[in-house]
Motif scaffolding. Sequence first.
Motif, PDB file in Angstrom:
ATOM      1  N   ASP A   1     -39.314  52.406  64.695  1.00  0.00           N
ATOM      2  CA  ASP A   1     -38.093  51.669  65.332  1.00  0.00           C
ATOM      3  C   ASP A   1     -36.773  52.181  64.639  1.00  0.00           C
ATOM      4  O   ASP A   1     -35.883  52.944  65.350  1.00  0.00           O
TER       5      ASP A   1
ATOM      6  N   MET B   1     -39.029  45.014  64.352  1.00  0.00           N
ATOM      7  CA  MET B   1     -38.249  46.156  64.131  1.00  0.00           C
ATOM      8  C   MET B   1     -39.240  46.806  62.853  1.00  0.00           C
ATOM      9  O   MET B   1     -39.199  46.127  61.749  1.00  0.00           O
TER      10      MET B   1
ATOM     11  N   ARG C   1     -41.618  53.390  72.668  1.00  0.00           N
ATOM     12  CA  ARG C   1     -40.559  52.368  71.423  1.00  0.00           C
ATOM     13  C   ARG C   1     -39.274  52.354  71.964  1.00  0.00           C
ATOM     14  O   ARG C   1     -38.385  51.358  72.080  1.00  0.00           O
TER      15      ARG C   1
ATOM     16  N   LYS D   1     -38.888  49.979  74.784  1.00  0.00           N
ATOM     17  CA  LYS D   1     -38.852  48.415  74.250  1.00  0.00           C
ATOM     18  C   LYS D   1     -37.667  48.140  73.505  1.00  0.00           C
ATOM     19  O   LYS D   1     -37.072  47.041  73.747  1.00  0.00           O
ATOM     20  N   LEU D   2     -37.024  48.884  72.609  1.00  0.00           N
ATOM     21  CA  LEU D   2     -35.777  48.878  72.062  1.00  0.00           C
ATOM     22  C   LEU D   2     -34.570  48.552  73.083  1.00  0.00           C
ATOM     23  O   LEU D   2     -33.698  47.591  72.906  1.00  0.00           O
TER      24      LEU D   2
END
Length: 159
Positions: free
Chosen positions: A5, A1, A37, A40-41
């Motif tokens: 992010d 993180m 991103r 991905k989160l």
Amino acid sequence: MDDLDLAILRELQRDARASIADIARAIGKPRTTVANRLEKLMEEGVIKGFKPLLDFRKLGYHMTAFVLLKVRRTRPIAGKSNQLILVEKLIERGVFDGVWIEEAHIITGQYDILLKLRAKSVDDLTRFLIVHLASYADVVHTETCLALITVGEERPLPL
């Protein structure tokens, strides 16, 4: 993180309906970077989903109550405590004639379980407490607290 992010998460907390382009513009990064991103989160489970914040009162749930339950302790069944089994049963059903269990927690201290309820009326809450909860033999004592005023319930997580 990393900082990127966290910036994306702050923007989503501010407005979960913001487009990727809006988020990218707000944080000064390219759309593709933000999209990657964000994906991905979500894959990592940092973002579990998107849901609207509802006004419970406008939906007829005029009361918020917290119910503490003391539960008789028994041997685990299939590796689960009877507290966990009870919580799972309550959450699975969810709605009980004008009462919705919003949250259930197994806790430490004098009590074993904490329920956060939304109720349409005192009668509905009363019926849940003295009829439904009483039907579980392992529930040995309850204590109910009514919320008079709620402050900060929808506060964003400080990132």
